[in-house]
Design an enzyme around this catalytic site. Structure first.
Site, PDB file in Angstrom:
ATOM      1  N   HIS A 143       0.845  -1.200   0.000  1.00 30.03           N
ATOM      2  CA  HIS A 143       0.000   0.000   0.000  1.00 30.03           C
ATOM      3  C   HIS A 143       0.877   1.245   0.000  1.00 30.03           C
ATOM      4  O   HIS A 143       1.443   1.633   1.023  1.00 30.03           O
ATOM      5  CB  HIS A 143      -0.913   0.020   1.230  1.00 30.03           C
ATOM      6  CG  HIS A 143      -1.990   1.057   1.148  1.00 30.03           C
ATOM      7  ND1 HIS A 143      -3.309   0.753   0.889  1.00 30.03           N
ATOM      8  CD2 HIS A 143      -1.951   2.408   1.272  1.00 30.03           C
ATOM      9  CE1 HIS A 143      -4.033   1.850   0.880  1.00 30.03           C
ATOM     10  NE2 HIS A 143      -3.221   2.879   1.112  1.00 30.03           N
TER      11      HIS A 143
ATOM     12  N   HIS B  21       1.280   5.240  -2.391  1.00 33.27           N
ATOM     13  CA  HIS B  21       0.715   6.145  -3.393  1.00 33.27           C
ATOM     14  C   HIS B  21       1.851   6.868  -4.118  1.00 33.27           C
ATOM     15  O   HIS B  21       2.877   7.183  -3.511  1.00 33.27           O
ATOM     16  CB  HIS B  21      -0.198   7.184  -2.747  1.00 33.27           C
ATOM     17  CG  HIS B  21      -1.246   6.605  -1.863  1.00 33.27           C
ATOM     18  ND1 HIS B  21      -2.371   5.973  -2.339  1.00 33.27           N
ATOM     19  CD2 HIS B  21      -1.341   6.574  -0.499  1.00 33.27           C
ATOM     20  CE1 HIS B  21      -3.117   5.578  -1.326  1.00 33.27           C
ATOM     21  NE2 HIS B  21      -2.514   5.926  -0.210  1.00 33.27           N
TER      22      HIS B  21
ATOM     23  N   ARG C  35     -10.267   0.559  -5.958  1.00 32.04           N
ATOM     24  CA  ARG C  35     -10.415   1.080  -4.602  1.00 32.04           C
ATOM     25  C   ARG C  35     -11.658   1.937  -4.476  1.00 32.04           C
ATOM     26  O   ARG C  35     -11.959   2.761  -5.359  1.00 32.04           O
ATOM     27  CB  ARG C  35      -9.194   1.901  -4.212  1.00 32.04           C
ATOM     28  CG  ARG C  35      -9.166   2.230  -2.709  1.00 32.04           C
ATOM     29  CD  ARG C  35      -8.028   3.148  -2.363  1.00 32.04           C
ATOM     30  NE  ARG C  35      -7.738   3.143  -0.936  1.00 32.04           N
ATOM     31  CZ  ARG C  35      -7.254   4.178  -0.256  1.00 32.04           C
ATOM     32  NH1 ARG C  35      -7.007   5.323  -0.885  1.00 32.04           N
ATOM     33  NH2 ARG C  35      -7.017   4.092   1.043  1.00 32.04           N
TER      34      ARG C  35
ATOM     35  N   HIS D 231      -6.002  -0.457   6.081  1.00 27.14           N
ATOM     36  CA  HIS D 231      -5.627   0.119   7.367  1.00 27.14           C
ATOM     37  C   HIS D 231      -6.312  -0.566   8.557  1.00 27.14           C
ATOM     38  O   HIS D 231      -6.945   0.082   9.396  1.00 27.14           O
ATOM     39  CB  HIS D 231      -5.905   1.617   7.366  1.00 27.14           C
ATOM     40  CG  HIS D 231      -5.316   2.338   6.185  1.00 27.14           C
ATOM     41  ND1 HIS D 231      -4.039   2.097   5.715  1.00 27.14           N
ATOM     42  CD2 HIS D 231      -5.847   3.276   5.345  1.00 27.14           C
ATOM     43  CE1 HIS D 231      -3.805   2.871   4.659  1.00 27.14           C
ATOM     44  NE2 HIS D 231      -4.881   3.578   4.407  1.00 27.14           N
TER      45      HIS D 231
ATOM     46  N   ASP E 216       1.823   2.789   3.465  1.00 25.51           N
ATOM     47  CA  ASP E 216       0.996   3.981   3.260  1.00 25.51           C
ATOM     48  C   ASP E 216       1.853   5.200   2.897  1.00 25.51           C
ATOM     49  O   ASP E 216       1.428   6.336   3.065  1.00 25.51           O
ATOM     50  CB  ASP E 216       0.119   4.283   4.484  1.00 25.51           C
ATOM     51  CG  ASP E 216      -1.009   5.254   4.188  1.00 25.51           C
ATOM     52  OD1 ASP E 216      -1.484   5.283   3.027  1.00 25.51           O
ATOM     53  OD2 ASP E 216      -1.427   6.004   5.092  1.00 25.51           O
TER      54      ASP E 216
END
Length: 274
Positions: free
Chosen positions: A16, A18, A107, A164, A229
């Site tokens: 995970h 970005h 997502r 999460h 994250d």
């Protein structure tokens, strides 16, 4: 207290993260992040010793998934997968092109209405279409949303991945009814949980966060993946050290064989790494 980073097994995956890139359109320009390109992440990945990655389309870039496809190419298609954000107007040719580019899921980030790029009514029709490709749906929802949509989740024709640690609120954790909903889906082999975002669930050093992560490990170690994250867009005022987030796995998953399962084997199964 600082934790030492663990030695990572071969094929360890960050499931995970970005990527933001100003070369591509921004549907939510205020959510753009500097210093978070694929090249920036590659340097971090090499420093941490991770080998595989799953790039999650960020809110800032909306449904322009070119940023994620480009990052997959930059990080290496053999070792990288992506999660797209789509609306029902996507056609079959576009879905196939996304699959060929390394996309393996979609997502639905509905935790907050701010800048939401999709809506709940899109979930079931899109899930039917991506199920044919072997994709999953990834949900960033509040715990109360998980409870309210329990029946819908049971109807989805594809696997479900909860972001999460399922966002169970601090102070309730496993006592929240959403824990039972997600646990049931895990036991059915229909869901996965990401051990990620401890700062979203109470804080990286909070004992309740440790207890929640450890509860998921006890319940279903074969249905967990870990994610950094990165670049921690919710923590701009005080960004965490990604190496320290990775080191938390030693506390959450003290058994080396189980860490191998979480970092390597489960991710390989879920995302199709070979």
């Amino acid at each position: 207290m600082s934790l030492a980073s663990p030695a990572l097994p071969a094929g360890a995956c960050d499931a995970h993260l970005h990527v933001f890139d100003a070369r591509f359109a921004a549907e939510a320009p205020h959510a753009m992040q500097a210093g978070a390109t694929a090249a920036d992440y590659l340097a971090l990945r090499q420093r941490l010793g991770l080998q595989r990655a799953v790039i999650v389309q960020p809110r800032a870039h909306g449904t322009d998934n070119r940023v994620t496809l480009d990052a997959i190419r930059a990080l290496g298609p053999q070792h990288t997968r992506g999660i797209a954000v789509l609306r029902p107007d996507v056609d079959d040719a576009q879905l196939r092109a996304l699959h060929d580019g390394g996309i393996r899921g979609i997502r639905f980030s509905l935790y907050t209405d701010r800048d939401a790029m999709v809506s709940l009514d899109m979930l079931q029709p899109l899930a039917r279409r991506v199920a044919a490709l072997g994709w999953h749906v990834q949900l960033h929802w509040r715990a109360d949303q998980i409870v309210a949509q329990h029946a819908l989740l049971q109807r989805l024709p594809c696997a479900i991945v909860f972001d999460h640690m399922a966002r169970l609120p601090a102070g309730e954790g496993t006592r929240h009814p959403a824990f039972g909903v997600v646990r049931s889906l895990l036991q059915q082999g229909r869901a996965w949980v990401k051990l990620s975002g401890p700062y979203l669930n109470g804080g990286t050093g909070h004992p309740e966060v440790d207890a929640l992560a450890q509860a998921w490990v006890r319940e279903a170690p074969e249905r967990l993946v870990w994610g950094s994250d990165w670049p921690h867009v919710t923590e701009k005022a005080d960004p965490p050290d990604t190496a320290q987030l990775l080191a938390l796995l030693q506390r959450w998953v003290p058994d080396a064989a189980t860490r191998q399962q979480v970092l390597v084997d489960n991710a390989a199964q879920l995302y199709g790494f070979h």
